[in-house]
Design an enzyme around this catalytic site. Sequence first.
Site, PDB file in Angstrom:
ATOM      1  CB  SER A  20      -0.490  -7.588  -5.655  1.00 39.52           C
ATOM      2  OG  SER A  20       0.653  -7.051  -5.011  1.00 39.52           O
ATOM      3  CB  SER A  21      -2.629  -2.906  -7.457  1.00 38.64           C
ATOM      4  OG  SER A  21      -3.946  -3.420  -7.510  1.00 38.64           O
ATOM      5  N   GLY A  22      -2.247  -2.092  -4.421  1.00 37.21           N
ATOM      6  CA  GLY A  22      -2.854  -1.697  -3.160  1.00 37.21           C
ATOM      7  C   GLY A  22      -2.760  -0.199  -2.998  1.00 37.21           C
ATOM      8  N   GLY A  25       0.777   1.210  -3.174  1.00 39.30           N
ATOM      9  CA  GLY A  25       1.607   1.026  -4.356  1.00 39.30           C
ATOM     10  C   GLY A  25       1.350  -0.289  -5.059  1.00 39.30           C
ATOM     11  CG  ASP A 138      -1.008  -4.175   8.573  1.00 32.29           C
ATOM     12  OD1 ASP A 138      -2.088  -4.575   9.055  1.00 32.29           O
ATOM     13  OD2 ASP A 138      -0.913  -3.738   7.415  1.00 32.29           O
TER      14      ASP A 138
END
EC number: 2.7.11.22
Length: 315
Positions: A20-22, A25, A138
């Site tokens: 995954s990406s965000g 990072g 979160d």
Amino acid sequence: MRSGGRCNSIENYEKVCRISSGSFGNVYRVRRKTDNRVFALKRMNPSMCYDTNGFSILYIREVMILKHIRHRNIMEIEEVVEGCEINDFFIVMECCDTDLRSVIHSVGKIGMKAARFLTCQMLKGLKFLHGAGIVHRDLKPSNILLMRDGGLRIADFGLARAIESQMTNLVVTLWYRPIEILLGSETYDESIDMWSVGCVVGEMLRGEPILAGEGEMDQLDRIFRLLGYPTDADFEGLDLPHFKNIRRPSTFEASFEGDFECYGEEAASFVRNLLSFDPRKRCTASQGLCSGFVADAEECPGELVDIVGRCTGDI
């Protein structure tokens, strides 16, 4: 960690694929060359790793928390390694198979047994975390990782911190942000995580986010339409500077009862308690584990294993 305080090298790991990406990072599935064990490797975004004081407090906080918190329902960190470039670092973590967001996106509503089992695990992880004096800040489906056997791990501790009397209100992804934070409170505790749990449980049952606002004012409007409009008594003794600026809607009916009665009294009461306007009235993680909704939810239902199996690799 090498002798002398140096990190081990990324060269010790072989990249398998990107998971995954965000904004904070990318995450990769990697294999350690020395023993072929598979891990998740989170590359720290160089543009967000550093602030004026050096290495970002968000990353220091995440590493320190994960290194010192050990619980079967909390993501474990293996080590921090350095890359080939200057100031290039990675967190090596336990590798999970998918996340709750991907599961809900794939199958929609999760069966009641699966929802109860996942909620039980989430509460166990939070009980341990809160008992250590740490608030996650979160919680959301994408931060709840799942294993093939139905095991759950709470992840992404970049915003987590020790409970203090005064804290920033720039926390929690909007759809899972409690009403007191939206109304400007800077004094809060682990009850903000419990509101988020209510949103996540509701999402598992309904198959979609229950409070998907497009901004803070729209988020408040959706909360009022679901739960009704709060009274002064709901917030007695709380410092909520924005509450006085909120206009009471002229006419509307709270939709919660109609939306959740089909899931049974135990489920509806559990979610409604977690979404209490007064954070002091929300159950704690420990109390939640004693609720009828998660009672006898210790055994993983076969339907959950099947669902996770179909979604494996979706994160």
